[in-house]
Structure formats: structure tokens, C-alpha cells
Design a protein around this motif. Sequence first.
Motif, PDB file in Angstrom:
ATOM      1  N   TRP A   1       0.829  -1.213   0.000  1.00 37.08           N
ATOM      2  CA  TRP A   1       0.000   0.000   0.000  1.00 37.08           C
ATOM      3  C   TRP A   1       0.860   1.259   0.000  1.00 37.08           C
ATOM      4  CZ3 TRP A   1      -4.205   2.592  -0.866  1.00 37.08           C
ATOM      5  CH2 TRP A   1      -4.533   3.731  -0.129  1.00 37.08           C
ATOM      6  N   ARG A   2       1.913   1.286   0.805  1.00 37.62           N
ATOM      7  CA  ARG A   2       2.788   2.453   0.836  1.00 37.62           C
ATOM      8  C   ARG A   2       4.258   2.022   0.886  1.00 37.62           C
ATOM      9  NH1 ARG A   2      -0.429   4.565  -1.485  1.00 37.62           N
ATOM     10  NH2 ARG A   2      -2.015   6.030  -0.786  1.00 37.62           N
ATOM     11  N   PHE A   3       5.074   2.668   0.055  1.00 36.38           N
ATOM     12  CA  PHE A   3       6.523   2.531   0.147  1.00 36.38           C
ATOM     13  C   PHE A   3       7.131   3.928   0.073  1.00 36.38           C
ATOM     14  CE2 PHE A   3       5.754   2.109  -4.479  1.00 36.38           C
ATOM     15  CZ  PHE A   3       6.610   3.085  -4.964  1.00 36.38           C
ATOM     16  N   THR A   4       8.336   4.075   0.608  1.00 35.07           N
ATOM     17  CA  THR A   4       9.004   5.376   0.607  1.00 35.07           C
ATOM     18  C   THR A   4      10.499   5.189   0.385  1.00 35.07           C
ATOM     19  OG1 THR A   4       9.425   5.403   3.005  1.00 35.07           O
ATOM     20  CG2 THR A   4       7.322   6.321   2.256  1.00 35.07           C
ATOM     21  N   PHE A   5      11.123   6.226  -0.127  1.00 29.98           N
ATOM     22  CA  PHE A   5      12.578   6.264  -0.262  1.00 29.98           C
ATOM     23  C   PHE A   5      13.151   7.168   0.826  1.00 29.98           C
ATOM     24  CE2 PHE A   5      11.355   5.045  -4.554  1.00 29.98           C
ATOM     25  CZ  PHE A   5      12.286   4.053  -4.854  1.00 29.98           C
ATOM     26  N   ASP A   6      14.193   6.696   1.485  1.00 30.91           N
ATOM     27  CA  ASP A   6      14.908   7.493   2.470  1.00 30.91           C
ATOM     28  C   ASP A   6      15.718   8.545   1.724  1.00 30.91           C
ATOM     29  OD1 ASP A   6      16.658   8.551   4.360  1.00 30.91           O
ATOM     30  OD2 ASP A   6      17.251   6.604   5.182  1.00 30.91           O
ATOM     31  N   ARG A   7      15.383   9.824   1.937  1.00 28.25           N
ATOM     32  CA  ARG A   7      16.060  10.884   1.211  1.00 28.25           C
ATOM     33  C   ARG A   7      17.521  11.018   1.611  1.00 28.25           C
ATOM     34  NH1 ARG A   7      12.718  15.925   2.176  1.00 28.25           N
ATOM     35  NH2 ARG A   7      14.428  17.056   1.210  1.00 28.25           N
ATOM     36  N   GLY A   8      17.894  10.417   2.760  1.00 23.47           N
ATOM     37  CA  GLY A   8      19.280  10.455   3.194  1.00 23.47           C
ATOM     38  C   GLY A   8      20.119   9.340   2.615  1.00 23.47           C
ATOM     39  N   SER A   9      19.642   8.111   2.730  1.00 23.34           N
ATOM     40  CA  SER A   9      20.425   6.946   2.302  1.00 23.34           C
ATOM     41  C   SER A   9      20.034   6.412   0.939  1.00 23.34           C
ATOM     42  CB  SER A   9      20.269   5.813   3.327  1.00 23.34           C
ATOM     43  OG  SER A   9      18.949   5.277   3.269  1.00 23.34           O
ATOM     44  N   GLY A  10      18.784   6.681   0.504  1.00 21.16           N
ATOM     45  CA  GLY A  10      18.283   6.099  -0.730  1.00 21.16           C
ATOM     46  C   GLY A  10      17.636   4.738  -0.548  1.00 21.16           C
ATOM     47  N   ASP A  11      17.623   4.195   0.688  1.00 20.06           N
ATOM     48  CA  ASP A  11      16.979   2.906   0.940  1.00 20.06           C
ATOM     49  C   ASP A  11      15.481   2.981   0.637  1.00 20.06           C
ATOM     50  OD1 ASP A  11      19.437   2.085   1.837  1.00 20.06           O
ATOM     51  OD2 ASP A  11      18.857   1.846   3.929  1.00 20.06           O
ATOM     52  N   LEU A  12      14.926   1.861   0.173  1.00 19.85           N
ATOM     53  CA  LEU A  12      13.503   1.731  -0.112  1.00 19.85           C
ATOM     54  C   LEU A  12      12.832   0.955   1.016  1.00 19.85           C
ATOM     55  CD1 LEU A  12      10.995   1.834  -1.998  1.00 19.85           C
ATOM     56  CD2 LEU A  12      11.909  -0.211  -3.138  1.00 19.85           C
ATOM     57  N   TRP A  13      11.780   1.543   1.616  1.00 20.32           N
ATOM     58  CA  TRP A  13      11.016   0.919   2.695  1.00 20.32           C
ATOM     59  C   TRP A  13       9.617   0.595   2.191  1.00 20.32           C
ATOM     60  CZ3 TRP A  13      13.147   0.265   7.682  1.00 20.32           C
ATOM     61  CH2 TRP A  13      14.392   0.856   7.864  1.00 20.32           C
ATOM     62  N   ILE A  14       9.200  -0.669   2.343  1.00 20.02           N
ATOM     63  CA  ILE A  14       7.934  -1.145   1.790  1.00 20.02           C
ATOM     64  C   ILE A  14       7.055  -1.689   2.910  1.00 20.02           C
ATOM     65  CG2 ILE A  14       6.843  -2.704   0.134  1.00 20.02           C
ATOM     66  CD1 ILE A  14       9.718  -3.000  -1.124  1.00 20.02           C
ATOM     67  N   GLY A  15       5.872  -1.140   3.058  1.00 20.63           N
ATOM     68  CA  GLY A  15       4.896  -1.699   3.983  1.00 20.63           C
ATOM     69  C   GLY A  15       3.983  -2.634   3.225  1.00 20.63           C
ATOM     70  N   ASP A  16       4.070  -3.944   3.499  1.00 20.97           N
ATOM     71  CA  ASP A  16       3.259  -4.935   2.786  1.00 20.97           C
ATOM     72  C   ASP A  16       2.192  -5.480   3.723  1.00 20.97           C
ATOM     73  OD1 ASP A  16       2.420  -6.456   0.664  1.00 20.97           O
ATOM     74  OD2 ASP A  16       3.911  -8.026   0.936  1.00 20.97           O
ATOM     75  N   VAL A  17       0.932  -5.230   3.362  1.00 22.24           N
ATOM     76  CA  VAL A  17      -0.195  -5.587   4.228  1.00 22.24           C
ATOM     77  C   VAL A  17      -0.394  -7.097   4.236  1.00 22.24           C
ATOM     78  CG1 VAL A  17      -2.662  -5.242   4.622  1.00 22.24           C
ATOM     79  CG2 VAL A  17      -1.262  -3.362   3.758  1.00 22.24           C
TER      80      VAL A  17
ATOM     81  N   GLN B   1      -2.070 -11.049   5.430  1.00 18.70           N
ATOM     82  CA  GLN B   1      -3.295 -11.804   5.176  1.00 18.70           C
ATOM     83  C   GLN B   1      -4.135 -11.936   6.444  1.00 18.70           C
ATOM     84  OE1 GLN B   1      -4.623 -13.142   2.355  1.00 18.70           O
ATOM     85  NE2 GLN B   1      -6.323 -14.053   3.461  1.00 18.70           N
ATOM     86  N   ASN B   2      -3.691 -12.783   7.367  1.00 19.82           N
ATOM     87  CA  ASN B   2      -4.485 -12.951   8.592  1.00 19.82           C
ATOM     88  C   ASN B   2      -3.629 -13.175   9.826  1.00 19.82           C
ATOM     89  OD1 ASN B   2      -3.611 -15.559   8.134  1.00 19.82           O
ATOM     90  ND2 ASN B   2      -5.596 -16.282   7.383  1.00 19.82           N
ATOM     91  N   ALA B   3      -2.319 -13.067   9.691  1.00 20.07           N
ATOM     92  CA  ALA B   3      -1.468 -13.320  10.853  1.00 20.07           C
ATOM     93  C   ALA B   3      -0.419 -12.236  11.068  1.00 20.07           C
ATOM     94  CB  ALA B   3      -0.780 -14.690  10.718  1.00 20.07           C
ATOM     95  N   TRP B   4       0.242 -11.765   9.991  1.00 27.06           N
ATOM     96  CA  TRP B   4       1.392 -10.890  10.162  1.00 27.06           C
ATOM     97  C   TRP B   4       1.373  -9.714   9.182  1.00 27.06           C
ATOM     98  CZ3 TRP B   4       3.959 -11.924  14.428  1.00 27.06           C
ATOM     99  CH2 TRP B   4       3.968 -13.239  14.910  1.00 27.06           C
ATOM    100  N   GLU B   5       1.692  -8.538   9.702  1.00 27.47           N
ATOM    101  CA  GLU B   5       2.013  -7.365   8.885  1.00 27.47           C
ATOM    102  C   GLU B   5       3.533  -7.279   8.772  1.00 27.47           C
ATOM    103  OE1 GLU B   5      -0.676  -5.024   7.677  1.00 27.47           O
ATOM    104  OE2 GLU B   5      -1.418  -7.057   8.054  1.00 27.47           O
ATOM    105  N   GLU B   6       4.021  -6.716   7.648  1.00 29.12           N
ATOM    106  CA  GLU B   6       5.470  -6.674   7.501  1.00 29.12           C
ATOM    107  C   GLU B   6       5.939  -5.389   6.826  1.00 29.12           C
ATOM    108  OE1 GLU B   6       7.306  -8.841   3.760  1.00 29.12           O
ATOM    109  OE2 GLU B   6       5.918 -10.218   4.783  1.00 29.12           O
ATOM    110  N   VAL B   7       7.179  -5.040   7.134  1.00 20.61           N
ATOM    111  CA  VAL B   7       7.898  -3.969   6.449  1.00 20.61           C
ATOM    112  C   VAL B   7       9.166  -4.570   5.871  1.00 20.61           C
ATOM    113  CG1 VAL B   7       9.123  -1.761   6.694  1.00 20.61           C
ATOM    114  CG2 VAL B   7       6.988  -2.164   7.969  1.00 20.61           C
ATOM    115  N   ASP B   8       9.425  -4.264   4.599  1.00 18.43           N
ATOM    116  CA  ASP B   8      10.619  -4.739   3.913  1.00 18.43           C
ATOM    117  C   ASP B   8      11.532  -3.546   3.624  1.00 18.43           C
ATOM    118  OD1 ASP B   8       9.697  -7.539   3.543  1.00 18.43           O
ATOM    119  OD2 ASP B   8       8.167  -6.573   2.308  1.00 18.43           O
TER     120      ASP B   8
END
Length: 386
Positions: free
Chosen positions: A239-255, A257-264
Motif C-alpha cells: 500500500w505504501r513505500f518510501t525512499f529514504d532521502r538520506g540513504s536512498g533505501d527503499l522501505w515497503i509496507g506490505d499488508v 493476510q491474517n497473521a502478520w504485517e510486515e515492512v521490507d
Amino acid sequence: MKAVRLVVAVFSFALLPGALLACTPAAPAPVTPSAAQSPESSEAATPSPPSSGELRFTEIATLEQPVAMAVREDDDRLYVAEQTGRLRTSDGATVVDLSREVSTGNEQGLLGVAFHPSGRWLYLDWTDARGDTHVTEWAYDGSKATARRDVLKVDQPYANHNGGQLAFGPDGHLYIALGDGGSGGDPEGNGQDLGTLLGKILRIDPRGDEPYAVPRDNPFVGKSGARPEIWAYGLRNPWRFTFDRGSGDLWIGDVGQNAWEEVDREPAGSKGGANYGWNLREGRSPFRDGEAADLVEPVIVYSLQEGGNCSVIAGHVYRGTKIPWLRGHFLYGDFCAGWVKAAPVDDLDAAADVGKVEQLSSFGEGPDGELYALSLRGPLYRVDPA
């Protein structure tokens, strides 16, 4: 994003867990932001000194179901996408109105906005009356959006898991989030199928050709059976991902199913091609039988069985100046539970609660690195020291 069933005004998460826009009350009537509510205005009371671990969410505007925010080069306004179809500015102007064209399901509508790094072109991600995804471009001079054209259209088999995030990366290319196509459990196996754009993050050059060009260094260019637009795969609903304006890393919030939310997290300099595991895995746990090599582990997981959690909302790594203790922390939250956490990027297990936003739908970042939070109920908040 998790779809829900409404029965006698009681919301249930039993059906198709994963919807972000579930359990949403009737939208409030839109209130045009006034000059007094603009991000540049000062508050009547002098803010208290900053204290570590605490944030204040200061309402600066009220809109109709705001879900995404962007800024434009050499423009001090904030641009906010309303799920109901309008792109509006923090000074009250309407830039684009798709309200007669968008679909209106829980996870449909106008979902994402981004500006070309030059500021000359505007991009919106939205679902049409049939529920299919469009990424559409306008030429934009700061006052009028013209020369509309579709850059990308993707057929959607179900009404949920449409993704919707748009962002230009540090490399100048446009990244596009698409969910796995919907229903529950990814019944079509789209997350692991490199022959479809669903369940992926794409990387394209929307100005390089008609309707777009594929960067030559995309990881699946020239590989048989794979769509060359794909940058990352194995995603359920990013649903939402962002780029770190300092490092350039990509952060992904992946919604989940029924047990776990995750950020990559994808480090800057990655050559792409990461497989984040869905639907073989949910969070760090097996979900469906199957094998794949080199699945990338999430960096943050949290349970859907606690505290009313339902959908992760990925935010930004703070690179502003007005909240010194927050620098280098990644902000994220949960749509239903409403909590907001901040985690040092070098110690994500040290995440701590820093505030609460009811029906948190997205975060935004200003040109100065200061942060904002959006609530589906209508408020646009500026993140301030407590």
C-alpha cells in the motif's frame, strides 16, 4: 489491505483479511483548507521543548478521505489525493477531479500521487469504474493540469489489493506499487508469477517513450517469461513505500493476510529483483507450499492478533531538523489500531510508540524533510515535537 463484511453496522475482519480501507465510517463533508491551516502558519501557543519519544500531530487541513501526499519542485504547497477522486492542494485548490471516473469500493478510487522530479508532470494512480488500475500523466504548470494521457493500465481481477503508491526514486525513475490482484490468499499465484505485473513494484521511465520506457538495468529485462517493468516481487499489497532521502533505501509496507504485517527494506544501490515471499510466506512464517530461492526477510513484523491491528502503513525515515531525537528513525503505523511507532534504522527492534492517528492512511514528507500524517477521516496532520 483487508476487505471486511458489514453486518448490522458491526464490522468484521473474518472475510478476506488484508484491507486497509475497511471499517471506514461515512466520509465527512470536505472542508477546504484555509490559509490559517496551511503548513507555513504558526500556532498561537509556543510549542513546548522537544522531548525524546513523543510527537504531536497538529491538524493543518481537513479534506475528504485523504490517502496520499506529494510535493512538487519549487512549490511550497502540499498536494493531497482524496480517495473520492480529487487532487487538492493545502491552500484549497483542486488540481484534478476524477470523482466521476473512479470506482468507489473500500480499496478503490484515487490512491496515489507523484510529481516528476522536474515538477513539469503529474502522475496519479487510480481505479476506474470497472475497478482496473490506471497510472495517468498530466502536464502541469503549477496552476493547470493539461495534456492528459494514460501511462499504464492494469486489469484487476478483484476489487481489493490495488496497491496505489507512486514515487520517483533517487534514480529519477517512477516506481509503482501493485497488489496481488485481490481476493484472499492470492488464488491466482500472482505474487510469485513474473509474467504478471500484479503483486509487484514496477520501475519505469514515463517520459522515455510512448507510453513509457523500461530502464535497461531493470532486473528482468530480456528474461523469458518475465515482465521487464518488474523491480521487486512477492508482495501481497504494498500500500505504501518510501525512499529514504538520506540513504536512498527503499522501505515497503506490505499488508498481511491474517497473521502478520510486515515492512521490507531494500538497500540503496540494489540491482532489484528481490523476492519478498508472498504467497509462499506471510511475514516470516510459511503460508503456502512451494519453493523459491533467496527470499528476502522482512525487517519488521507485527501480529494481526493483537490490539486491533489490521494494516501496516509505511512512513518515512525522518531527515528533518525540528525534531532532533527523531532523526534517523523510521516512522510507521497501523490503520485500525491507530498507533504510530518510530524505530532507529540501525536498531529496528527498538521501535517505540510515539503517538496515535485514528484511521491513519498514509504519511507524507515535505521538501524540507519534515513529516505529515493523513487520516481517512479527513485530517491532514503536521508531525511536531511534543
